[in-house]
Design a protein around this motif. Structure first.
Motif, PDB file in Angstrom:
ATOM      1  N   MET A 158       0.932  -1.254  -0.565  1.00  0.00           N
ATOM      2  CA  MET A 158      -0.282  -0.133  -0.072  1.00  0.00           C
ATOM      3  C   MET A 158       0.714   1.796  -0.237  1.00  0.00           C
ATOM      4  O   MET A 158       0.663   2.583   0.103  1.00  0.00           O
ATOM      5  N   LEU A 159       1.502   1.065   0.718  1.00  0.00           N
ATOM      6  CA  LEU A 159       3.066   2.576   0.869  1.00  0.00           C
ATOM      7  C   LEU A 159       3.929   2.467   0.063  1.00  0.00           C
ATOM      8  O   LEU A 159       3.836   3.837  -0.577  1.00  0.00           O
ATOM      9  N   MET A 160       3.842   1.141  -0.904  1.00  0.00           N
ATOM     10  CA  MET A 160       4.569   1.497  -2.237  1.00  0.00           C
ATOM     11  C   MET A 160       3.987   2.430  -3.316  1.00  0.00           C
ATOM     12  O   MET A 160       3.990   3.146  -3.987  1.00  0.00           O
ATOM     13  N   ASN A 161       2.586   2.180  -3.819  1.00  0.00           N
ATOM     14  CA  ASN A 161       1.756   2.420  -3.996  1.00  0.00           C
ATOM     15  C   ASN A 161       1.402   4.049  -4.241  1.00  0.00           C
ATOM     16  O   ASN A 161       1.865   4.863  -5.021  1.00  0.00           O
ATOM     17  N   GLN A 162       1.354   4.264  -2.607  1.00  0.00           N
ATOM     18  CA  GLN A 162       0.811   5.525  -2.630  1.00  0.00           C
ATOM     19  C   GLN A 162       2.074   6.676  -3.177  1.00  0.00           C
ATOM     20  O   GLN A 162       1.864   7.397  -3.403  1.00  0.00           O
ATOM     21  N   LEU A 163       4.145   6.177  -2.923  1.00  0.00           N
ATOM     22  CA  LEU A 163       5.157   6.342  -3.439  1.00  0.00           C
ATOM     23  C   LEU A 163       5.306   6.380  -4.511  1.00  0.00           C
ATOM     24  O   LEU A 163       5.473   6.831  -5.526  1.00  0.00           O
ATOM     25  N   ALA A 164       3.973   5.269  -5.191  1.00  0.00           N
ATOM     26  CA  ALA A 164       4.252   5.494  -6.860  1.00  0.00           C
ATOM     27  C   ALA A 164       5.710   4.869  -7.141  1.00  0.00           C
ATOM     28  O   ALA A 164       6.227   5.842  -8.259  1.00  0.00           O
TER      29      ALA A 164
ATOM     30  N   ALA B 147       4.753  10.870  17.841  1.00  0.00           N
ATOM     31  CA  ALA B 147       5.751  10.726  16.667  1.00  0.00           C
ATOM     32  C   ALA B 147       5.426  11.262  15.457  1.00  0.00           C
ATOM     33  O   ALA B 147       6.489  11.727  14.710  1.00  0.00           O
ATOM     34  N   ASP B 148       4.030  12.020  15.247  1.00  0.00           N
ATOM     35  CA  ASP B 148       4.096  13.491  14.018  1.00  0.00           C
ATOM     36  C   ASP B 148       4.282  12.436  13.024  1.00  0.00           C
ATOM     37  O   ASP B 148       4.960  12.987  12.126  1.00  0.00           O
ATOM     38  N   ASN B 149       3.754  11.274  12.385  1.00  0.00           N
ATOM     39  CA  ASN B 149       3.979  10.834  10.876  1.00  0.00           C
ATOM     40  C   ASN B 149       1.679  10.023  10.948  1.00  0.00           C
ATOM     41  O   ASN B 149       2.359   9.107  11.065  1.00  0.00           O
ATOM     42  N   ASN B 150       1.786  10.995   9.823  1.00  0.00           N
ATOM     43  CA  ASN B 150       0.591  10.199   9.847  1.00  0.00           C
ATOM     44  C   ASN B 150       0.348   9.447   9.100  1.00  0.00           C
ATOM     45  O   ASN B 150      -0.690   8.589   9.845  1.00  0.00           O
ATOM     46  N   LYS B 151       0.816   8.508   8.580  1.00  0.00           N
ATOM     47  CA  LYS B 151       0.839   7.437   8.008  1.00  0.00           C
ATOM     48  C   LYS B 151       0.838   6.535   8.772  1.00  0.00           C
ATOM     49  O   LYS B 151       0.525   5.516   8.893  1.00  0.00           O
ATOM     50  N   LEU B 152       1.886   6.495  10.009  1.00  0.00           N
ATOM     51  CA  LEU B 152       2.464   5.744  10.751  1.00  0.00           C
ATOM     52  C   LEU B 152       0.624   5.203  11.556  1.00  0.00           C
ATOM     53  O   LEU B 152       0.692   4.616  12.184  1.00  0.00           O
ATOM     54  N   GLU B 153       0.699   6.613  11.675  1.00  0.00           N
ATOM     55  CA  GLU B 153      -0.887   6.555  13.074  1.00  0.00           C
ATOM     56  C   GLU B 153      -2.016   5.490  12.206  1.00  0.00           C
ATOM     57  O   GLU B 153      -2.446   5.314  12.449  1.00  0.00           O
ATOM     58  N   ALA B 154      -1.953   6.131  10.866  1.00  0.00           N
ATOM     59  CA  ALA B 154      -3.440   5.390   9.828  1.00  0.00           C
ATOM     60  C   ALA B 154      -3.048   4.350   9.984  1.00  0.00           C
ATOM     61  O   ALA B 154      -4.335   3.172   9.982  1.00  0.00           O
ATOM     62  N   HIS B 155      -1.605   3.515  10.105  1.00  0.00           N
ATOM     63  CA  HIS B 155      -1.566   1.713  10.015  1.00  0.00           C
ATOM     64  C   HIS B 155      -1.730   1.659  10.661  1.00  0.00           C
ATOM     65  O   HIS B 155      -2.481   0.581  11.008  1.00  0.00           O
ATOM     66  N   TYR B 156      -1.317   2.490  11.768  1.00  0.00           N
ATOM     67  CA  TYR B 156      -1.481   1.613  13.489  1.00  0.00           C
ATOM     68  C   TYR B 156      -3.048   1.579  14.061  1.00  0.00           C
ATOM     69  O   TYR B 156      -3.111   0.464  14.082  1.00  0.00           O
ATOM     70  N   ARG B 157      -4.105   2.623  13.541  1.00  0.00           N
ATOM     71  CA  ARG B 157      -4.901   2.259  13.472  1.00  0.00           C
ATOM     72  C   ARG B 157      -5.639   1.354  13.260  1.00  0.00           C
ATOM     73  O   ARG B 157      -6.682   0.074  13.904  1.00  0.00           O
ATOM     74  N   MET B 158      -5.665   0.849  11.402  1.00  0.00           N
ATOM     75  CA  MET B 158      -6.080   0.380  11.101  1.00  0.00           C
ATOM     76  C   MET B 158      -5.627  -1.114  11.661  1.00  0.00           C
ATOM     77  O   MET B 158      -6.701  -2.195  11.891  1.00  0.00           O
ATOM     78  N   LEU B 159      -3.887  -0.746  11.609  1.00  0.00           N
ATOM     79  CA  LEU B 159      -3.842  -2.297  12.707  1.00  0.00           C
ATOM     80  C   LEU B 159      -4.789  -2.318  14.425  1.00  0.00           C
ATOM     81  O   LEU B 159      -5.207  -4.403  14.039  1.00  0.00           O
TER      82      LEU B 159
END
Lengths: 233, 233
Positions: A158-164, B147-159
DNA sequence: CAGGAGTCTCTTGCATGGCAGAGACCGTAG
DNA sequence: CTACGGTCTCTGCCATGCAAGAGACTCCTG
């Protein structure tokens, strides 16, 4: 999590749309920020708006498009900050993958990694960047799948896709000397993995990702000194 | 990535359905594995099938439900293997969050973490597990947001949603002595963070997650000796 | 009584049409 | 010339209806 990239075996029509659109977006075939009209896509695929709509919705939760209610759907263009965040995640996940793979002991993926390195050495030696880029892709792929953690793999893709990312790799490899450096780092990582030294493998892999990021950012158009009207976000 | 948990400010009807259904699933209000009928939900919410359908589709990509084509939609029940994978990811992400937070220097989240610890000490002292469970939740939340990293937060919450973690915490805290141990580990992590020792903070945080996992798995109903008709997968 | 084939109902998948909000565009007034 | 107001079209949003696949159930047959 469905698949984040691969199986389009699903014959459902919306699955087709999802796969196709995802491909177009990560390949850069449609320009970032560009609008996507449900109606236009529906006509193009010769289907109704419903499956297109559902496809776009899924791509939204994958972070590839942004749906602005009552306005339209647009291809997301990662901001500079998001790119940084994505690389932090990449570093994290690939580091972890290296550790996990080291812990697993002798598995087929390791053999394939070593084969990959041999090919890569050859490609670097004859300065075949095209082929080396492919091998790099395969290298990271083997690492992830070799970690044998489906959640990790799903989130990674998912992350790699977002990064293209596939689009970006070539940029970084155009930095002089980068391919050789990259190849060496790969060797070191695999070496540590076969030695089952998970801690070091993770650490070195992280460092490798950071180096790769630096090489990549250095080759980007908007580094920090944007000429007058260049920067858009 | 939309929000993985919070803002239901979106007035769209399907957003409401998503938030509501997500809440029910992670709270365990609807039994894992149970079927979800589009039609039934549509009637219950007093809307048509379309928004319900799209809501379910999003929940699928979040990993909360599984849509079997032409069959039905079901609440996913993480297999034992998936639970392990999810905890590996949790360890990874929370460890990284600790590191990132340490690197950021003095930010408000750190103050709030320290306040949290004081309250937690008090709760442990009077053996108030209910309140301590809440504080643990807040602790991990602060860490992630800090941690101030939105991607990390998003993925964390999903998990965490996939784990239905909020349900599980209390189980682990019923292990005798676990709250005290947990509280100590939290103290150590925060200490390392204020000392800006990112490496150690990450390491200790990881260990904390592993310990928490062990405490939790020990209290689960299906460890390896399932009484006759209990295990479903 | 057991097994299998047919049907029957339930489910989701897709198509279509009406609705409402957001933004662009044009005309008009100052 | 500039600024404002109204309209007009474009967008996604939701409701509804039809079709098709999957599974359960029944009835028939051996």
């Amino acid at each position: 999590m469905t698949e984040a990239t691969g199986g389009s075996a699903n014959s459902s029509i919306q699955a087709t749309v999802i796969a196709e659109m995802r491909g177009r977006i990560i390949s850069g075939e449609i320009e970032p920020g560009g609008p996507l009209s449900e109606l236009a896509l529906a006509e193009e695929f010769g289907v109704s708006r419903t499956p297109v709509r559902e496809a776009l919705k899924q791509l939204q939760t994958e972070g590839l498009v942004e749906i602005r209610p009552r306005v339209g759907t647009f291809v997301t263009t990662p901001s500079r900050r998001e790119i940084t965040e994505l690389f932090e995640m990449k570093e994290l996940l690939e580091g972890a993958a290296a550790r996990l793979l080291a812990q697993r002991g002798r598995v087929p993926e390791i053999d394939r990694l070593q084969e990959n390195l041999e090919e890569a050495d050859a490609a670097v030696a004859r300065d075949d960047r095209e082929h080396y880029a492919e091998l790099v892709g395969e290298f990271h792929d083997l690492l992830i799948t070799g970690a044998d953690n489906n959640k990790l793999e799903a989130h990674y893709r998912m992350l790699m896709n977002q990064l293209a990312y596939s689009r970006l790799v070539k940029t970084s490899l155009n930095q002089p000397g980068r391919p050789l450096q990259s190849d060496r780092e790969h060797h070191l990582v695999v070496e540590l993995i076969v030695e089952k030294d998970g801690d070091s493998a993770e650490q070195v892999m992280r460092e490798h990702v950071r180096a790769s990021r630096r090489a990549l950012m250095a080759g980007l158009p908007t580094p920090g000194s944007p000429p007058p009207g260049t920067a858009r976000d």
